[in-house]
Scaffold this motif. Structure first.
Motif, PDB file in Angstrom:
ATOM      1  N   ASP A 138      -3.070  -6.454 -11.879  1.00  0.00           N
ATOM      2  CA  ASP A 138      -1.786  -6.929 -11.385  1.00  0.00           C
ATOM      3  C   ASP A 138      -1.779  -7.068  -9.870  1.00  0.00           C
ATOM      4  N   ALA A 139      -2.428  -6.133  -9.167  1.00  0.00           N
ATOM      5  CA  ALA A 139      -2.496  -6.235  -7.702  1.00  0.00           C
ATOM      6  C   ALA A 139      -3.318  -7.445  -7.283  1.00  0.00           C
ATOM      7  N   THR A 182      -1.294 -10.685  -8.063  1.00  0.00           N
ATOM      8  CA  THR A 182      -0.190 -10.877  -7.120  1.00  0.00           C
ATOM      9  C   THR A 182      -0.702 -11.404  -5.789  1.00  0.00           C
ATOM     10  N   ARG A 183      -1.774 -10.827  -5.304  1.00  0.00           N
ATOM     11  CA  ARG A 183      -2.289 -11.199  -3.984  1.00  0.00           C
ATOM     12  C   ARG A 183      -2.948 -12.564  -3.973  1.00  0.00           C
ATOM     13  N   LEU A 241      -0.339 -15.347  -7.560  1.00  0.00           N
ATOM     14  CA  LEU A 241       1.106 -15.547  -7.498  1.00  0.00           C
ATOM     15  C   LEU A 241       1.602 -15.794  -6.081  1.00  0.00           C
ATOM     16  N   THR A 242       1.147 -14.993  -5.125  1.00  0.00           N
ATOM     17  CA  THR A 242       1.637 -15.150  -3.746  1.00  0.00           C
ATOM     18  C   THR A 242       1.243 -16.485  -3.130  1.00  0.00           C
ATOM     19  N   ARG A 249       7.603 -16.094  -6.801  1.00  0.00           N
ATOM     20  CA  ARG A 249       8.279 -14.841  -6.474  1.00  0.00           C
ATOM     21  C   ARG A 249       9.053 -14.254  -7.650  1.00  0.00           C
ATOM     22  N   SER A 280       7.691 -13.884 -10.687  1.00  0.00           N
ATOM     23  CA  SER A 280       6.650 -13.630 -11.687  1.00  0.00           C
ATOM     24  C   SER A 280       5.930 -12.342 -11.345  1.00  0.00           C
ATOM     25  N   CYS A 281       5.693 -11.514 -12.352  1.00  0.00           N
ATOM     26  CA  CYS A 281       4.968 -10.269 -12.115  1.00  0.00           C
ATOM     27  C   CYS A 281       4.660  -9.595 -13.444  1.00  0.00           C
ATOM     28  N   LEU A 289       2.471 -10.760 -18.330  1.00  0.00           N
ATOM     29  CA  LEU A 289       3.150 -11.523 -17.294  1.00  0.00           C
ATOM     30  C   LEU A 289       4.584 -11.833 -17.708  1.00  0.00           C
ATOM     31  N   SER A 346       7.818 -14.306 -16.265  1.00  0.00           N
ATOM     32  CA  SER A 346       8.028 -15.412 -15.346  1.00  0.00           C
ATOM     33  C   SER A 346       9.247 -16.211 -15.784  1.00  0.00           C
ATOM     34  N   ASP A 354       9.194 -20.820 -11.513  1.00  0.00           N
ATOM     35  CA  ASP A 354       7.832 -20.423 -11.152  1.00  0.00           C
ATOM     36  C   ASP A 354       6.793 -21.134 -12.005  1.00  0.00           C
TER      37      ASP A 354
END
Length: 394
Positions: A207-208, A211-212, A215-216, A221, A223-224, A268, A270, A274
């Protein structure tokens, strides 16, 4: 199918509420084009209304993209049926289920491939040595990405287990159902393993990393994995778990839930905004246009064109579905060369580079009691959209 016993108790209540939901959707659709001359999407809207009225799903959000624009948005029905009805909204957040595989895990894997950290035809056990157990030493990373590993569909859910370490032991110890490369078996274990591979090679949790690096850069923003409690009012619930607790903001997939909500095959969350960002960035990158999509065009071509073993008729890219028995979401009119994926909770995305189009359908078809079915809806909406977007061939 993941159907929980407690869900059956809600069937009667769902039937009583359905009539009022159908009335709401018939009277209050939200649909608009975003360019001066919009294609005729009355067939799309008619089918979405019908799906809600007939109980295929309590509500639906749909977006049609074409020529770098969202040409149609539609919102119908309910986000929740119980404990109290809530109207569906464009901003509703959905459990994306297996769309996690091509949208998140596959591009994470392919970023690491672009960095030269592995070869697609390397054995998985070169990087995860425990994976060699039970006759899996010949399975390659490409086999996992295309679902030609021969692994069974799911981890063992008959016996109690909890946590990522337990999932890792189960995935590493599972035995193949057939030799790698011999046939197509859609398997969550393939992408659970790929999630562990991302973590091993990157030194970050999945997930980290996602995200980095996914998604970023795309500006996603909403979505996670593991959505925060503050998102809960905007999340479409699915169904009660085995203890009767309505899942709302907790991933529906049992294996992903036992893993804490972060897994390579599901997890995920979302929304339509997104996912439209994602779909358009992907189409732009594949077409060589300026794009924030975080992969090179030649890598994206590998992901979205047939990469299965020679002579096999089930066509899969590296993460994306092209032509298998799961491909009815393509409809009758989008051509060979298009690709997409579905999610068990009722989500789907199909993209056609040739016409620069995509069809996004977001439902929580399992709410409230696990009985919805949107297989035909996906097919029909894609067919209606393609009829509106692609001129007939002489």
């Amino acid at each position: 199918m993941h159907v929980f016993p407690a869900a059956a108790r809600l069937k009667r209540r769902h039937a009583l509420i359905l009539a009022s939901a159908a009335t709401l959707t018939a009277c209050a659709p939200h649909a608009r084009g975003t360019r001066h001359t919009s294609p005729d999407m009355r067939g799309v809207d008619r089918r979405l209304r019908q799906a809600v009225t007939q109980g295929e799903a309590p509500g639906a959000v749909c977006a049609i993209g074409h020529n770098q624009q969202i040409v149609h948005r539609a919102v119908y029905g309910r986000r929740t049926v119980i404990p109290r009805p809530e109207p569906m909204t464009w901003g509703t957040v959905f459990d994306m289920a297996s769309l996690t595989k091509p949208v998140i895990t596959a591009p994470c894997v392919m970023q690491l491939w672009e960095q030269g950290l592995f070869g697609l035809d390397d054995p998985v056990s070169r990087y995860l040595p425990q994976f060699a157990a039970a006759g899996k030493s010949a399975i390659t990373i490409r086999h996992l990405l295309t679902h030609y590993s021969g692994l069974p569909p799911d981890l063992d859910l008959e016996h109690p287990w909890q946590g990522r370490e337990a999932a890792f032991r189960l995935a590493m110890g599972v035995a193949p159902s057939q030799p790698p490369g011999s046939g197509f078996i859609y398997s969550d274990i393939n992408f659970i393993t790929l999630g562990f591979l991302v973590e091993k090679l990157s030194g970050m949790t999945l997930d980290a990393y996602a995200t980095r690096f996914i998604l970023t850069p795309l500006g996603m923003r909403q979505s996670c994995f593991q959505p925060p409690e503050t998102w809960r009012p905007r999340i479409a619930p699915t169904q009660p778990d085995e203890n009767g607790h309505m899942l709302r903001g907790q991933v529906h997939d049992p294996s992903a839930r036992r893993m804490g909500g972060v897994a390579g095959h599901a997890g995920l969350f979302s929304n339509a905004d997104d996912m439209c960002l994602y779909a358009q960035a992907l189409l732009d990158r594949r077409a060589g246009r300026p794009s924030a999509y975080p992969l090179q065009p030649h890598t994206l071509m590998l992901m979205t064109t047939a990469q299965q073993p020679d002579g096999k008729s089930d066509l899969r890219g590296l993460g994306w579905d092209i032509a298998t028995h799961y491909s009815s979401v393509r409809g009758d009119r989008f051509p060979a060369g298009s690709f997409g994926h579905t999610g068990f909770t009722g989500t789907s995305l199909w993209l056609d580079p040739g016409s620069d189009s995509y069809v996004l359908i977001l439902t929580s078809r399992l709410h409230p009691a696990g009985h919805g079915n949107v297989v035909r809806l996906r097919h029909d909406v894609a067919t209606a959209a393609a009829l509106a977007l692609i001129p007939p061939q002489d």
